[in-house]
Design an enzyme around this catalytic site. Sequence first.
Site, PDB file in Angstrom:
ATOM      1  N   ALA A  16       0.804  -1.228   0.000  1.00 48.78           N
ATOM      2  CA  ALA A  16       0.000   0.000   0.000  1.00 48.78           C
ATOM      3  C   ALA A  16       0.835   1.274   0.000  1.00 48.78           C
ATOM      4  O   ALA A  16       0.299   2.350  -0.274  1.00 48.78           O
ATOM      5  CB  ALA A  16      -0.933  -0.001   1.211  1.00 48.78           C
ATOM      6  N   GLY A  18       3.473   1.641  -1.952  1.00 47.61           N
ATOM      7  CA  GLY A  18       4.211   1.636  -3.203  1.00 47.61           C
ATOM      8  C   GLY A  18       3.691   2.630  -4.231  1.00 47.61           C
ATOM      9  O   GLY A  18       2.650   3.269  -4.069  1.00 47.61           O
ATOM     10  N   ASP A  19       4.420   2.702  -5.343  1.00 44.84           N
ATOM     11  CA  ASP A  19       4.125   3.673  -6.392  1.00 44.84           C
ATOM     12  C   ASP A  19       2.822   3.352  -7.121  1.00 44.84           C
ATOM     13  O   ASP A  19       2.057   4.252  -7.476  1.00 44.84           O
ATOM     14  CB  ASP A  19       5.296   3.702  -7.394  1.00 44.84           C
ATOM     15  CG  ASP A  19       5.193   4.842  -8.381  1.00 44.84           C
ATOM     16  OD1 ASP A  19       5.055   6.001  -7.940  1.00 44.84           O
ATOM     17  OD2 ASP A  19       5.224   4.584  -9.593  1.00 44.84           O
ATOM     18  N   LEU A  20       2.553   2.072  -7.361  1.00 42.28           N
ATOM     19  CA  LEU A  20       1.328   1.693  -8.078  1.00 42.28           C
ATOM     20  C   LEU A  20       0.096   2.123  -7.292  1.00 42.28           C
ATOM     21  O   LEU A  20      -0.851   2.703  -7.856  1.00 42.28           O
ATOM     22  CB  LEU A  20       1.296   0.183  -8.315  1.00 42.28           C
ATOM     23  CG  LEU A  20      -0.008  -0.358  -8.915  1.00 42.28           C
ATOM     24  CD1 LEU A  20      -0.218   0.173 -10.326  1.00 42.28           C
ATOM     25  CD2 LEU A  20      -0.018  -1.881  -8.918  1.00 42.28           C
ATOM     26  N   ALA A  21       0.096   1.849  -5.999  1.00 42.95           N
ATOM     27  CA  ALA A  21      -1.045   2.232  -5.166  1.00 42.95           C
ATOM     28  C   ALA A  21      -1.245   3.744  -5.178  1.00 42.95           C
ATOM     29  O   ALA A  21      -2.368   4.242  -5.311  1.00 42.95           O
ATOM     30  CB  ALA A  21      -0.851   1.735  -3.746  1.00 42.95           C
ATOM     31  N   ARG A  49       5.736  -2.802   4.871  1.00 43.48           N
ATOM     32  CA  ARG A  49       6.710  -2.970   5.960  1.00 43.48           C
ATOM     33  C   ARG A  49       6.840  -1.711   6.816  1.00 43.48           C
ATOM     34  O   ARG A  49       7.246  -1.784   7.971  1.00 43.48           O
ATOM     35  CB  ARG A  49       8.084  -3.335   5.379  1.00 43.48           C
ATOM     36  CG  ARG A  49       8.100  -4.705   4.702  1.00 43.48           C
ATOM     37  CD  ARG A  49       9.521  -5.117   4.347  1.00 43.48           C
ATOM     38  NE  ARG A  49      10.323  -5.347   5.545  1.00 43.48           N
ATOM     39  CZ  ARG A  49      10.418  -6.514   6.179  1.00 43.48           C
ATOM     40  NH1 ARG A  49       9.736  -7.558   5.733  1.00 43.48           N
ATOM     41  NH2 ARG A  49      11.178  -6.653   7.242  1.00 43.48           N
ATOM     42  N   ASP A 180      -4.076  -7.290 -16.632  1.00 47.11           N
ATOM     43  CA  ASP A 180      -3.338  -6.738 -17.761  1.00 47.11           C
ATOM     44  C   ASP A 180      -3.994  -5.389 -18.006  1.00 47.11           C
ATOM     45  O   ASP A 180      -5.097  -5.310 -18.535  1.00 47.11           O
ATOM     46  CB  ASP A 180      -3.459  -7.632 -18.998  1.00 47.11           C
ATOM     47  CG  ASP A 180      -2.646  -7.119 -20.182  1.00 47.11           C
ATOM     48  OD1 ASP A 180      -2.451  -5.887 -20.267  1.00 47.11           O
ATOM     49  OD2 ASP A 180      -2.229  -7.922 -21.027  1.00 47.11           O
ATOM     50  N   HIS A 181      -3.332  -4.296 -17.591  1.00 49.75           N
ATOM     51  CA  HIS A 181      -4.032  -3.009 -17.590  1.00 49.75           C
ATOM     52  C   HIS A 181      -4.415  -2.546 -18.996  1.00 49.75           C
ATOM     53  O   HIS A 181      -5.298  -1.706 -19.149  1.00 49.75           O
ATOM     54  CB  HIS A 181      -3.207  -1.931 -16.862  1.00 49.75           C
ATOM     55  CG  HIS A 181      -1.950  -1.532 -17.565  1.00 49.75           C
ATOM     56  ND1 HIS A 181      -0.742  -2.114 -17.305  1.00 49.75           N
ATOM     57  CD2 HIS A 181      -1.725  -0.593 -18.506  1.00 49.75           C
ATOM     58  CE1 HIS A 181       0.183  -1.560 -18.061  1.00 49.75           C
ATOM     59  NE2 HIS A 181      -0.375  -0.638 -18.801  1.00 49.75           N
ATOM     60  N   ASP A 238       8.163  -8.082 -21.195  1.00 50.57           N
ATOM     61  CA  ASP A 238       7.485  -6.959 -20.556  1.00 50.57           C
ATOM     62  C   ASP A 238       6.240  -6.517 -21.323  1.00 50.57           C
ATOM     63  O   ASP A 238       5.266  -6.072 -20.713  1.00 50.57           O
ATOM     64  CB  ASP A 238       8.460  -5.778 -20.432  1.00 50.57           C
ATOM     65  CG  ASP A 238       7.893  -4.644 -19.596  1.00 50.57           C
ATOM     66  OD1 ASP A 238       7.392  -4.909 -18.490  1.00 50.57           O
ATOM     67  OD2 ASP A 238       7.958  -3.484 -20.049  1.00 50.57           O
ATOM     68  N   HIS A 243       0.548  -7.737 -23.099  1.00 50.69           N
ATOM     69  CA  HIS A 243      -0.266  -6.691 -23.721  1.00 50.69           C
ATOM     70  C   HIS A 243      -0.532  -6.934 -25.211  1.00 50.69           C
ATOM     71  O   HIS A 243      -1.673  -6.921 -25.667  1.00 50.69           O
ATOM     72  CB  HIS A 243       0.414  -5.329 -23.561  1.00 50.69           C
ATOM     73  CG  HIS A 243       0.723  -4.971 -22.142  1.00 50.69           C
ATOM     74  ND1 HIS A 243      -0.108  -5.292 -21.091  1.00 50.69           N
ATOM     75  CD2 HIS A 243       1.770  -4.295 -21.589  1.00 50.69           C
ATOM     76  CE1 HIS A 243       0.412  -4.836 -19.963  1.00 50.69           C
ATOM     77  NE2 HIS A 243       1.555  -4.248 -20.239  1.00 50.69           N
ATOM     78  N   LYS A 343      11.164   1.163 -26.610  1.00 48.86           N
ATOM     79  CA  LYS A 343      11.433   2.330 -25.772  1.00 48.86           C
ATOM     80  C   LYS A 343      12.307   3.311 -26.529  1.00 48.86           C
ATOM     81  O   LYS A 343      12.982   2.954 -27.486  1.00 48.86           O
ATOM     82  CB  LYS A 343      12.114   1.905 -24.469  1.00 48.86           C
ATOM     83  CG  LYS A 343      11.188   1.113 -23.544  1.00 48.86           C
ATOM     84  CD  LYS A 343      11.815   0.884 -22.197  1.00 48.86           C
ATOM     85  CE  LYS A 343      10.840   0.234 -21.225  1.00 48.86           C
ATOM     86  NZ  LYS A 343       9.683   1.093 -20.917  1.00 48.86           N
TER      87      LYS A 343
END
Length: 500
Positions: A16, A18-21, A49, A180-181, A238, A243, A343
Amino acid sequence: MNPTETTSALILLFGATGDLAKRKLFPSLYRLYKKGSLNDQFAVIGTARREWTNETFQQHVKESVMASTSQCEKLDEFVSHFYYQAHDVSDSSSYRTLKTLADQLDEQYHLQGNRLFYLAMAPEFFGTIADHVKADGLTDTTGYHRLVIEKPFGHDLPSAEKLNHQIRQSFEENEIYRIDHYLGKEMVQNIEAIRFANALFEPLWNNRYISNIQVTSSETLGVEERGRYYETSGALKDMVQNHLMQMVALLAMEPPIKLSTNEIRSEKVKVLRALRPITKENADEYFVRGQYGPGELEDERLQGYREETNVDPDSNTETFVAGKLMIDNFRWAGVPFYIRTGKRMPTKSTKIVIQFKDIPMNLYYQPDQPLAPNLLVIHIQPEEGITLHLNAKRAGQQLLTNPVKLSYANNSVDGMNTPEAYEKLLHDALRGDATNFTHWDEVALSWRFVDVISDYWEEKKASFPNYEAGSTGPKEADELLAKDGFFWWPLSTLEVDVCN
């Protein structure tokens, strides 16, 4: 359960802090709450943690939401549903403490024992958390239990099989939601509507009328701070394994009996089973890899991949992949599906181009004015919409044509109401609709396909770097299409120049 219903639920969010959250999950939950898709009968327990208090966590959530929107009504009410527990994912006592808090909130908010376990953690913890959640009693309730897992699901087929076996000890397949966003993006979900709701397209959606299909996902960014992860992944694992393969499956599948989770998944699996296998002997005929070196974009000097943080100075990891997929079934025999992702390319763009075959006899043929092909372009990001490229007669006496475009753009009409991918997927998971999540069969077939290519590339040293940062990729990617008589359509998201 009726998948159109919104149910009350306790969301247990692992990772919770983290960056994604912060960037995706909290703002998405807030939008659901503000719209009424998430009512007051919900609670979120964040775990990580760090030794945070509930107040610290609620302030973190509040700041996350405020950074994503300027309209923050009912925000204090929203964050009051968030609770925090410092947690060790490998320690049973942590889970027992978590169970006590979960049972308390279940009663306080009348959640009926419904629990959604969201693993926004590093993949190596997925199996461990699933084991403890079951063994330490967190699924001992009368409501539903769903496990939401971020990618990557394994790093090859054997590791994916091992992880799947471990998770299946605690959750049934219909309780596992593999995110899979890309499947949450509005225009990816629109592929089915474009195909199956329009008499104009479905009769032409086959090898009699389509010459090739191109799926492109390009990024202007390099690996940035993800060098350590990317060195073990690369563009093939990746982006292609999940995707791009998912988009190809949606484009190529047969019409399902009905638009239900099981029927759509069944048709997607048939496509992946029909993929022409790649062997180490023919891999170079079907797939091309690249790695960006130093370059320039908009007068800015860009460093090469091997100069990035946490990247091996002699790295053999690909940052670009182009491939030709052949689907050996009755509908698609002979039609190449070209995919590319990379990229440090000049434009950020995800789009699909369906190129229709030329008409048998061109009555409007002029040696210096070739007739432009008909194209259907599906813009996925950053713009959302579709463009149909046709030919129309020029004004005047001569029998000459001009290409014309019929366009619909989500972002110019109702883009303000277009849900973020994570918002849609979270809502689906809460409702029990797994249509836009990947089934194990899809994961396994995708890994089986790309593992051969990955193994071959690991054995063979590449001549990297082979494209400049800020360019469209290595010349071998252009040659891949040129030998079939085609070329890549430009990366620009809004325009596709049919006269190129």
